[in-house]
Design a protein around this motif. Sequence first.
Motif, PDB file in Angstrom:
ATOM      1  N   GLY A 209       0.851  -1.738   0.152  1.00 50.70           N
ATOM      2  CA  GLY A 209       0.061  -0.028  -0.220  1.00 50.70           C
ATOM      3  C   GLY A 209       0.944   1.668   0.068  1.00 50.70           C
ATOM      4  O   GLY A 209       0.234   2.585  -0.289  1.00 50.70           O
ATOM      5  N   GLY A 210       2.025   1.423  -0.391  1.00 47.91           N
ATOM      6  CA  GLY A 210       3.325   2.848  -0.976  1.00 47.91           C
ATOM      7  C   GLY A 210       2.754   3.132   1.488  1.00 47.91           C
ATOM      8  O   GLY A 210       2.374   2.920   2.349  1.00 47.91           O
ATOM      9  N   THR A 211       3.127   5.258   0.622  1.00 53.10           N
ATOM     10  CA  THR A 211       3.393   5.452   2.017  1.00 53.10           C
ATOM     11  C   THR A 211       1.763   5.917   2.294  1.00 53.10           C
ATOM     12  O   THR A 211       1.666   5.380   3.538  1.00 53.10           O
ATOM     13  CB  THR A 211       3.361   6.497   1.689  1.00 53.10           C
ATOM     14  N   LEU A 212       0.979   6.140   1.624  1.00 53.25           N
ATOM     15  CA  LEU A 212      -0.610   6.418   2.381  1.00 53.25           C
ATOM     16  C   LEU A 212      -1.326   4.614   3.270  1.00 53.25           C
ATOM     17  O   LEU A 212      -1.783   5.078   3.719  1.00 53.25           O
ATOM     18  CB  LEU A 212      -1.418   6.511   1.632  1.00 53.25           C
ATOM     19  N   GLY A 213      -0.994   3.668   2.203  1.00 51.97           N
ATOM     20  CA  GLY A 213      -1.299   2.417   2.275  1.00 51.97           C
ATOM     21  C   GLY A 213      -0.906   2.070   4.296  1.00 51.97           C
ATOM     22  O   GLY A 213      -1.682   1.187   5.170  1.00 51.97           O
ATOM     23  N   PHE A 214       0.512   2.582   4.198  1.00 56.50           N
ATOM     24  CA  PHE A 214       1.173   2.513   5.552  1.00 56.50           C
ATOM     25  C   PHE A 214       0.930   3.028   6.542  1.00 56.50           C
ATOM     26  O   PHE A 214      -0.249   2.391   7.936  1.00 56.50           O
ATOM     27  CB  PHE A 214       2.841   2.465   5.401  1.00 56.50           C
ATOM     28  N   ALA A 215      -0.059   4.320   6.312  1.00 55.71           N
ATOM     29  CA  ALA A 215      -0.622   5.375   7.289  1.00 55.71           C
ATOM     30  C   ALA A 215      -2.714   4.812   7.268  1.00 55.71           C
ATOM     31  O   ALA A 215      -2.526   4.555   8.828  1.00 55.71           O
ATOM     32  CB  ALA A 215      -0.945   6.446   7.187  1.00 55.71           C
ATOM     33  N   TRP A 216      -2.828   4.369   6.545  1.00 60.21           N
ATOM     34  CA  TRP A 216      -4.645   3.250   6.742  1.00 60.21           C
ATOM     35  C   TRP A 216      -4.119   2.707   7.268  1.00 60.21           C
ATOM     36  O   TRP A 216      -4.762   2.270   8.480  1.00 60.21           O
ATOM     37  CB  TRP A 216      -4.648   3.594   5.413  1.00 60.21           C
ATOM     38  N   THR A 217      -3.306   1.603   7.391  1.00 62.63           N
ATOM     39  CA  THR A 217      -3.218   0.501   8.015  1.00 62.63           C
ATOM     40  C   THR A 217      -2.767   0.915   9.331  1.00 62.63           C
ATOM     41  O   THR A 217      -3.232  -0.006  10.638  1.00 62.63           O
ATOM     42  CB  THR A 217      -1.863  -0.439   7.659  1.00 62.63           C
ATOM     43  N   ALA A 218      -1.702   1.881  10.263  1.00 59.65           N
ATOM     44  CA  ALA A 218      -1.846   2.114  11.360  1.00 59.65           C
ATOM     45  C   ALA A 218      -2.858   2.440  12.281  1.00 59.65           C
ATOM     46  O   ALA A 218      -3.665   1.696  13.491  1.00 59.65           O
ATOM     47  CB  ALA A 218      -1.067   2.797  11.653  1.00 59.65           C
ATOM     48  N   VAL A 219      -3.510   2.753  11.663  1.00 62.21           N
ATOM     49  CA  VAL A 219      -5.556   3.601  12.231  1.00 62.21           C
ATOM     50  C   VAL A 219      -5.797   2.124  12.301  1.00 62.21           C
ATOM     51  O   VAL A 219      -6.739   1.743  13.142  1.00 62.21           O
ATOM     52  CB  VAL A 219      -5.808   4.425  11.480  1.00 62.21           C
ATOM     53  N   ALA A 220      -6.149   0.962  10.849  1.00 65.58           N
ATOM     54  CA  ALA A 220      -6.579  -0.486  11.302  1.00 65.58           C
ATOM     55  C   ALA A 220      -6.659  -0.793  11.784  1.00 65.58           C
ATOM     56  O   ALA A 220      -7.358  -1.172  12.949  1.00 65.58           O
ATOM     57  CB  ALA A 220      -6.353  -1.053   9.327  1.00 65.58           C
ATOM     58  N   LEU A 221      -5.310  -0.937  12.444  1.00 64.41           N
ATOM     59  CA  LEU A 221      -4.846  -1.780  13.667  1.00 64.41           C
ATOM     60  C   LEU A 221      -5.170  -1.551  14.824  1.00 64.41           C
ATOM     61  O   LEU A 221      -5.119  -2.333  15.457  1.00 64.41           O
ATOM     62  CB  LEU A 221      -3.336  -2.026  13.150  1.00 64.41           C
TER      63      LEU A 221
ATOM     64  N   ALA B 115     -11.340  -2.914  18.922  1.00 64.41           N
ATOM     65  CA  ALA B 115     -12.554  -3.928  19.090  1.00 64.41           C
ATOM     66  C   ALA B 115     -12.622  -5.648  19.573  1.00 64.41           C
ATOM     67  O   ALA B 115     -13.272  -5.782  19.849  1.00 64.41           O
ATOM     68  CB  ALA B 115     -13.118  -4.519  17.430  1.00 64.41           C
ATOM     69  N   LEU B 116     -11.118  -6.301  18.907  1.00 62.83           N
ATOM     70  CA  LEU B 116     -11.384  -7.879  19.883  1.00 62.83           C
ATOM     71  C   LEU B 116     -10.583  -6.992  20.606  1.00 62.83           C
ATOM     72  O   LEU B 116     -10.161  -8.711  21.268  1.00 62.83           O
ATOM     73  CB  LEU B 116     -10.177  -8.209  18.045  1.00 62.83           C
ATOM     74  N   ASP B 117     -10.002  -6.005  21.453  1.00 64.35           N
ATOM     75  CA  ASP B 117      -9.429  -6.490  23.132  1.00 64.35           C
ATOM     76  C   ASP B 117      -7.976  -7.291  22.702  1.00 64.35           C
ATOM     77  O   ASP B 117      -8.049  -8.400  23.236  1.00 64.35           O
ATOM     78  CB  ASP B 117     -10.409  -6.725  23.930  1.00 64.35           C
ATOM     79  N   TRP B 118      -7.936  -6.698  22.240  1.00 62.98           N
ATOM     80  CA  TRP B 118      -6.134  -8.135  21.517  1.00 62.98           C
ATOM     81  C   TRP B 118      -5.635  -7.080  20.653  1.00 62.98           C
ATOM     82  O   TRP B 118      -4.786  -6.151  20.491  1.00 62.98           O
ATOM     83  CB  TRP B 118      -6.877  -8.617  20.081  1.00 62.98           C
ATOM     84  N   ASP B 119      -4.042  -8.048  21.503  1.00 64.86           N
ATOM     85  CA  ASP B 119      -2.265  -6.854  21.156  1.00 64.86           C
ATOM     86  C   ASP B 119      -1.654  -7.604  19.536  1.00 64.86           C
ATOM     87  O   ASP B 119      -1.856  -8.883  19.824  1.00 64.86           O
ATOM     88  CB  ASP B 119      -1.745  -6.714  22.486  1.00 64.86           C
ATOM     89  N   ALA B 120      -1.783  -6.924  18.752  1.00 60.54           N
ATOM     90  CA  ALA B 120      -1.623  -7.489  17.333  1.00 60.54           C
ATOM     91  C   ALA B 120      -0.366  -7.968  17.496  1.00 60.54           C
ATOM     92  O   ALA B 120      -0.191  -9.243  16.724  1.00 60.54           O
ATOM     93  CB  ALA B 120      -1.449  -6.428  16.594  1.00 60.54           C
ATOM     94  N   ARG B 121       0.490  -7.681  18.901  1.00 60.92           N
ATOM     95  CA  ARG B 121       1.987  -8.382  18.627  1.00 60.92           C
ATOM     96  C   ARG B 121       1.817  -9.823  18.681  1.00 60.92           C
ATOM     97  O   ARG B 121       2.666 -10.539  18.977  1.00 60.92           O
ATOM     98  CB  ARG B 121       2.725  -7.599  19.643  1.00 60.92           C
ATOM     99  N   THR B 122       0.517 -10.516  19.419  1.00 61.56           N
ATOM    100  CA  THR B 122       0.705 -11.532  20.356  1.00 61.56           C
ATOM    101  C   THR B 122      -0.025 -12.044  19.045  1.00 61.56           C
ATOM    102  O   THR B 122       0.101 -13.273  19.268  1.00 61.56           O
ATOM    103  CB  THR B 122      -0.219 -12.034  21.017  1.00 61.56           C
ATOM    104  N   ALA B 123      -0.126 -12.198  17.463  1.00 63.26           N
ATOM    105  CA  ALA B 123      -0.626 -12.727  16.090  1.00 63.26           C
ATOM    106  C   ALA B 123       0.469 -14.123  16.373  1.00 63.26           C
ATOM    107  O   ALA B 123       1.643 -13.557  16.645  1.00 63.26           O
ATOM    108  CB  ALA B 123      -0.537 -12.020  15.127  1.00 63.26           C
TER     109      ALA B 123
END
Length: 316
Positions: free
Chosen positions: A12-24, A30-38
Amino acid sequence: MTPRRALAIGCGGTLGFAWTAVALRALEEALDWDARTAAVLVGTSAGSEIVAALGSGRTPQDLLDALDGTPGADPVLAAHVAAHPGKVPPIPALALPGLGLVRPGIARRSPYSALAGLLPRGRGDAAWLKAYGDALAGPAGWVDHPATWLVAADAATGERVAFGSDGAPSTTLGAAIAASWAIPGWFPPVEIAGRTYLDGGAVSSASADLLLDPTVGPAVDEVVVVAPMTTEGGVPARGLDRVERLLRSQMTSVLDREVARLREAGIRVIRVEPGADELAVMGPNFMDLGRREATLAAARMHVHRRVAAALQGATA
């Protein structure tokens, strides 16, 4: 029982990186989850930058703090987001290093992948990516997370390789990020263990289907896919945005097939992608740094409902 959850983050390039950070960050809430624990972290191109950060112990909020320029932000992330290769590539060289992508692309019914193989050798400087990976890596040259996969494509065969997975060639984190980010026509291929690699996004935006291969990593029963370069069902466009939508449509078709395979295998898939509101702000060039602040604002306004809809529609 807590599911064995994997996270696959697409290009996603520069803008996809930014959008993804918000989505994560929204997904964590929403999941009560730490993404680092995947159980597995799969990243392609810009997604490889993000999973490398997660694998090294940084959080989505750390990414957002760096993007926002918050005082005291993680210095490695802050330095990385302050660097940028420019919104257009330098004039490429007269060579075709990705011809090996053409035939597999045709076989997979992926026109964009086949065409990517016809792009000339890029002259972009990937030093900023290598420096970022080197700064994130631990003493062994990789991150601490035991299953951090960075996806690139073998330039000679079109085969995807998830560096960091079982059986993949050994390399440094910096080299793997640069290989995963080696956009055809923009950056040159990266040589690792005697072979050359290009951007994994030239074959698949997120490579979520690699999680079906029991030979490369642990089995999972849920996959969170965050894919800034795809949108299920498509998004209409006008003007130059139609070019972006053509690429988006083809990448979406590939991800559609991958998600179908995961669900056929009984794996629940949570699929989060941008919609028309964010794409209107992001524009046709996802490398346009001048739109990053507006992209972050649009993502913060709309991504929570994208996540809510993804959770409601998640099936196995």
